[in-house]
Scaffold this motif. Sequence first.
Motif, mmCIF file in Angstrom:
data_model
loop_
_atom_site.group_PDB
_atom_site.id
_atom_site.type_symbol
_atom_site.label_atom_id
_atom_site.label_comp_id
_atom_site.label_asym_id
_atom_site.label_seq_id
_atom_site.Cartn_x
_atom_site.Cartn_y
_atom_site.Cartn_z
ATOM 1 N N TRP A 133 1.515 -9.448 -6.757
ATOM 2 C CA TRP A 133 2.619 -8.822 -6.006
ATOM 3 C C TRP A 133 3.937 -9.536 -6.319
ATOM 4 O O TRP A 133 3.970 -10.762 -6.443
ATOM 5 C CB TRP A 133 2.311 -8.878 -4.503
ATOM 6 C CG TRP A 133 3.370 -8.280 -3.637
ATOM 7 C CD1 TRP A 133 3.927 -7.037 -3.756
ATOM 8 C CD2 TRP A 133 3.995 -8.893 -2.517
ATOM 9 N NE1 TRP A 133 4.851 -6.835 -2.770
ATOM 10 C CE2 TRP A 133 4.919 -7.959 -1.996
ATOM 11 C CE3 TRP A 133 3.870 -10.135 -1.888
ATOM 12 C CZ2 TRP A 133 5.703 -8.232 -0.880
ATOM 13 C CZ3 TRP A 133 4.654 -10.410 -0.780
ATOM 14 C CH2 TRP A 133 5.556 -9.462 -0.280
ATOM 15 N N ASN A 179 -5.052 -12.354 -3.300
ATOM 16 C CA ASN A 179 -4.638 -11.146 -2.578
ATOM 17 C C ASN A 179 -5.707 -10.070 -2.774
ATOM 18 O O ASN A 179 -5.839 -9.509 -3.846
ATOM 19 C CB ASN A 179 -3.279 -10.685 -3.139
ATOM 20 C CG ASN A 179 -2.838 -9.319 -2.655
ATOM 21 O OD1 ASN A 179 -2.226 -8.556 -3.400
ATOM 22 N ND2 ASN A 179 -3.112 -9.004 -1.422
ATOM 23 N N ASP A 211 -3.890 -13.479 1.146
ATOM 24 C CA ASP A 211 -3.055 -12.360 1.600
ATOM 25 C C ASP A 211 -3.964 -11.146 1.780
ATOM 26 O O ASP A 211 -4.388 -10.527 0.819
ATOM 27 C CB ASP A 211 -1.956 -12.096 0.557
ATOM 28 C CG ASP A 211 -1.015 -10.976 0.983
ATOM 29 O OD1 ASP A 211 -1.338 -10.251 1.950
ATOM 30 O OD2 ASP A 211 0.042 -10.816 0.331
HETATM 31 C C1 LIG Z 1 0.470 -7.902 -1.160
HETATM 32 C C2 LIG Z 1 1.503 -7.807 -0.092
HETATM 33 N N1 LIG Z 1 1.653 -8.834 0.754
HETATM 34 C C3 LIG Z 1 2.564 -8.808 1.726
HETATM 35 C C4 LIG Z 1 3.410 -7.731 1.893
HETATM 36 C C5 LIG Z 1 4.428 -7.782 2.996
HETATM 37 O O1 LIG Z 1 4.422 -6.689 3.851
HETATM 38 P P1 LIG Z 1 5.239 -6.678 5.208
HETATM 39 O O2 LIG Z 1 6.306 -7.710 5.111
HETATM 40 O O3 LIG Z 1 5.790 -5.291 5.312
HETATM 41 O O4 LIG Z 1 4.277 -6.988 6.311
HETATM 42 C C6 LIG Z 1 3.306 -6.639 1.022
HETATM 43 C C7 LIG Z 1 4.220 -5.502 1.117
HETATM 44 O O5 LIG Z 1 4.309 -4.651 0.282
HETATM 45 C C8 LIG Z 1 2.312 -6.674 0.016
HETATM 46 O O6 LIG Z 1 2.138 -5.651 -0.826
#
Ligand SMILES: Cc1ncc(COP(=O)(O)O)c(C=O)c1O
Length: 516
Positions: A133, A179, A211
């Motif tokens: 990400w 993740n 994550d």
């Molecule tokens: C892998 C991943 N982690 C974290 C997030 C953070 O999301 P948010 O800040 O909207 O909770 C995202 C958002 O796209 C994501 O794709």
Amino acid sequence: MSDVEPTTEPWETSERLGRVEPSATLAIGNAAAALEADGVDVVDLSVGEPDFPTPQNVVEAGKDALDAGHTGYTSSNGVPELKRAIAEKLRGDGIDASPEEVIVTPGGKQALYETVQTLVDPGDEVVVLDPAWVSYEAMVKLAGGELTRVDTAPSFQLEPALDDLRETVTADTDLLFVNTPSNPTGAVYTDAALEAVRDIAVEHDVAVVADEIYGRITYGDVEQTSLASLDGLAERTVTINGFSKAYSMTGWRLGYLHADEAFVGEAGKLHSHSVSCATNFVQRAGIEALRETDDTVREMVDAFETRRDLVVDTLADAGVDVSVPDGAFYAMLPVDDDDQTWAEAAIEEAHVATVPGNAFGAPGYARISYAASEDDFGRRSTGCLSTTSCSARGSFSSGRDEHGRVSKTTTGDSDEEARIVTTEGVLGGAPRIADRRIGVLTIYELVEGRGLDPTTVADRFDPPVASVYRALAYYYENPREMESVRRARAAAVEGVRERIARRNRPEGVAGGAVGD
Ligand SMILES: Cc1ncc(COP(=O)(O)O)c(C=O)c1O
């Protein structure tokens, strides 16, 4: 008036910000907005945001909280009832969690940011699994850390990459990001792979960021295992989660982290000195989301699964094999080695917006998101997607027919075709190449802005090469008109960006970042 000369660069910005780039998805977002401003129907497969409204009972809980006056600060780490609900949820995932081990944050992104700031010093080594990400890299660089990447392409599974991971993670490694389900691949790592990760982390005494924001979005029999539920990982894992994806609550900005109390004590300092707390009434809505939305979440996940099948089948019919995603709402499409140019061509020519893989450390791929609405996706994108995929690992070389589908057109260099025309209602009345929907300004930007030579523009975007030269000549011959076209387009693009950001959101609620 002072005699001091005004400087053209008033801000001496921090060295740390110089280490990060603006989002690579921005160029595609801009191109999509420019086309929409010209009245083109763009199929947007770039946005990492569910199109469902937030479940109604959660909205009501938020409103009730407002009416009840929950508008002040809360205790910094979050309201006790929400922390209790989060700890319950985590215990359901096999993590031995208590409310004192939770920090509630404005979005999962903030939880990640606080985690990296808490653990990473300048020069520390952080390992990520590519494709990763987009924001991990930026967060690590902002903290001064050094990123090492372990590639999981082309399977995007962890098993084939485990040897590389074993070689990469050493006693010098400080942090490892995992993740699962993954953005951008949709891969859900197996228990065996996660146990191997555990062994590596324990052997080298490495902290792990798990994550798990897409944890509830998995398909068929596949389930995601929480890393912190594995023996040996609980005491070295920070679990990240949030409400954006599973509960369709992107704009509410609500997420959390879980780790042991020692970590939470340190991260809590950063939290209280930066955001103070997550929004009070939003936290109350979060309690409802965790406790009373099982059926709605199941319906949304079912809908994502239907879309996943549609994407995979469409691509398979077009002869393109993708690694089938078991979770989240993304898939990686194998495209040209120069994925940036491919994605720009896809948007310009097939009017399909995707995110180039290089943004995730995966050149040669484009990420598609099937979080778009089923109707929109099924009705409009199937044709475009298969057309796009037909061109996968090749460049676009076709025009669009009257139905908006991509079709070959015969090109010639006659004077007739090299005419520049304007038509009310086509490209906003801006000058364009006769019989084509490509404007003089776009031609100018491709040649002068992107440095493409006119023959490449003709090959890639279809107009005869003589028309490309004619368009350039027109641009230079009519500077005033072109300036006003440029201004009108900038205004229209702004308007469209606003509209895109507001799409599927209630009136008055501002939008989020495209491409997450
Ligand atoms: C892998 C991943 N982690 C974290 C997030 C953070 O999301 P948010 O800040 O909207 O909770 C995202 C958002 O796209 C994501 O794709």
